[in-house]
Design a protein around this motif. Sequence first.
Motif, PDB file in Angstrom:
ATOM      1  N   LYS A 197      -0.706  -0.377   6.639  1.00 44.38           N
ATOM      2  CA  LYS A 197      -0.744  -1.009   5.313  1.00 44.38           C
ATOM      3  C   LYS A 197      -1.315  -2.422   5.398  1.00 44.38           C
ATOM      4  O   LYS A 197      -1.360  -3.016   6.466  1.00 44.38           O
ATOM      5  N   GLN A 198      -1.671  -2.971   4.234  1.00 43.71           N
ATOM      6  CA  GLN A 198      -2.274  -4.302   4.169  1.00 43.71           C
ATOM      7  C   GLN A 198      -1.191  -5.373   4.279  1.00 43.71           C
ATOM      8  O   GLN A 198      -0.289  -5.419   3.440  1.00 43.71           O
ATOM      9  N   PHE A 225      -3.300   1.769  -9.329  1.00 36.35           N
ATOM     10  CA  PHE A 225      -4.222   1.687  -8.206  1.00 36.35           C
ATOM     11  C   PHE A 225      -4.754   0.262  -8.070  1.00 36.35           C
ATOM     12  O   PHE A 225      -5.274  -0.301  -9.023  1.00 36.35           O
ATOM     13  N   VAL A 226      -4.562  -0.321  -6.916  1.00 33.65           N
ATOM     14  CA  VAL A 226      -5.098  -1.653  -6.640  1.00 33.65           C
ATOM     15  C   VAL A 226      -5.936  -1.536  -5.376  1.00 33.65           C
ATOM     16  O   VAL A 226      -5.425  -1.161  -4.324  1.00 33.65           O
ATOM     17  N   SER A 227      -7.242  -1.826  -5.467  1.00 35.35           N
ATOM     18  CA  SER A 227      -8.085  -1.704  -4.278  1.00 35.35           C
ATOM     19  C   SER A 227      -7.930  -2.948  -3.417  1.00 35.35           C
ATOM     20  O   SER A 227      -7.555  -4.019  -3.912  1.00 35.35           O
ATOM     21  N   LYS A 228      -8.220  -2.798  -2.120  1.00 33.25           N
ATOM     22  CA  LYS A 228      -8.017  -3.916  -1.190  1.00 33.25           C
ATOM     23  C   LYS A 228      -8.815  -5.162  -1.570  1.00 33.25           C
ATOM     24  O   LYS A 228      -8.287  -6.263  -1.490  1.00 33.25           O
ATOM     25  N   PRO A 229     -10.097  -5.041  -2.000  1.00 30.74           N
ATOM     26  CA  PRO A 229     -10.825  -6.269  -2.353  1.00 30.74           C
ATOM     27  C   PRO A 229     -10.202  -7.042  -3.518  1.00 30.74           C
ATOM     28  O   PRO A 229     -10.395  -8.247  -3.638  1.00 30.74           O
ATOM     29  N   HIS A 230      -9.451  -6.364  -4.396  1.00 30.60           N
ATOM     30  CA  HIS A 230      -8.851  -7.044  -5.547  1.00 30.60           C
ATOM     31  C   HIS A 230      -7.387  -7.404  -5.316  1.00 30.60           C
ATOM     32  O   HIS A 230      -6.766  -8.028  -6.172  1.00 30.60           O
ATOM     33  N   LEU A 231      -6.826  -7.001  -4.170  1.00 27.70           N
ATOM     34  CA  LEU A 231      -5.382  -7.168  -3.961  1.00 27.70           C
ATOM     35  C   LEU A 231      -4.914  -8.618  -4.111  1.00 27.70           C
ATOM     36  O   LEU A 231      -3.902  -8.871  -4.767  1.00 27.70           O
ATOM     37  N   GLY A 277       0.827  -1.209   0.000  1.00 27.86           N
ATOM     38  CA  GLY A 277       0.000   0.000   0.000  1.00 27.86           C
ATOM     39  C   GLY A 277       0.850   1.242   0.000  1.00 27.86           C
ATOM     40  O   GLY A 277       2.050   1.194   0.263  1.00 27.86           O
ATOM     41  N   ARG A 305       3.410  -1.944  -8.287  1.00 25.14           N
ATOM     42  CA  ARG A 305       2.992  -0.532  -8.286  1.00 25.14           C
ATOM     43  C   ARG A 305       3.470   0.210  -9.532  1.00 25.14           C
ATOM     44  O   ARG A 305       2.932   1.255  -9.878  1.00 25.14           O
ATOM     45  N   HIS A 310       0.458  -1.387 -12.063  1.00 29.51           N
ATOM     46  CA  HIS A 310      -0.925  -1.077 -11.700  1.00 29.51           C
ATOM     47  C   HIS A 310      -0.892   0.082 -10.717  1.00 29.51           C
ATOM     48  O   HIS A 310      -0.449  -0.084  -9.586  1.00 29.51           O
TER      49      HIS A 310
END
Length: 340
Positions: free
Chosen positions: A166-167, A260-266, A142, A255, A258
């Motif tokens: 961060k995730q 922008f990578v959203s958390k649901p698609h990570l 993130g 990074r 991509h």
Amino acid sequence: MKLTDFQEAFPDDAACMRFLEETVWANGRHCPDCGCLNTVPLAGKAAARHLYHCRDCHKQFTVTSGTWLHSRKLPLTKYFEILYYSVNSSFGMASTRIAEWTGVSQKSVWKILQAFRELQGFWLTMADKLANTVEFDTKYVGGKPRKAKGETGQKVKNKRGRGTDKQPVFVAAERQGEVRATVVPDESEATIRPLAEAQVDPQAHIMSDGDGAFAKIARSFALHSQCSHRDWDFARDGVHNNTAESFNSWVEHMRDVHFFVSKPHLQRYVNDVMSRWNLRVAVEREVTHRGQRVVRVFMEKMPLLDRLRTIFVHAVGCQVRRDRITGGIAVASCRSCPSY
Ligand SMILES: [Zn+2]
């Protein structure tokens, strides 16, 4: 493999179908419905559509029946081309780029790639456990969180490593082997232990940094060694977690591709990096080290067609469905997957 060579190898849908048939039915053509080998090719117009007839259940099928490639609206060559760009690149390819080059809309390319990434994660749940030397590490993904203001109104420095906002991603990497990376809600022992036990052989030698949770989890395995990064100890007598760190740098490269990578698609994007890492082979090479010829092991990319074969052997057995309510993508069924 050059694009021109690739296009020459797969000029039309018939060539793609032949490649799929050779790959998926390497051990004999079987009916996707009942699994029997008692099948015959149909003649006439049906032959051009690569249709087969099952003598047991009297159903007709092609190599893509009951799979994510069934009832597709795009020609098969486009799927192959999209996969060529994605699989052949070192760190993945953005759907916007592929859309420009293939003439397929960005939305369709994104959906195809997402379905494909979802499948990659699905196969790994059925893959062999990691063995021999396995390194554990946590990667935090993130952007930098915005600097928060403390009670006194002064800006507070954000934490690095454990405790950051961060995730976290749990990484288990076999030395000169495959890797398993899982997006986790937190890095506690209770969260990571079931994952580690499902992904790693109990006889494995675990190596990690000085993380306390890893030390507790590693008690379930045959052997554990750790080097404390806090004490500036990064590699000692072959004890290190540099393989996992190296994989982490691949995740970091995500990074660059991509933005922008959203958390649901990570997890799907992590799957993409993972399959790129796993589709490599160990190659022994002689190199000069301090004036002496020594043999070293290098991890090299598999030839492109071999990578596509590995992908399709798994992909053709599985269906991917999009959930209309949540918008999520999930593997719906897997009947003829050889590893199932
Ligand atoms: Zn059948």
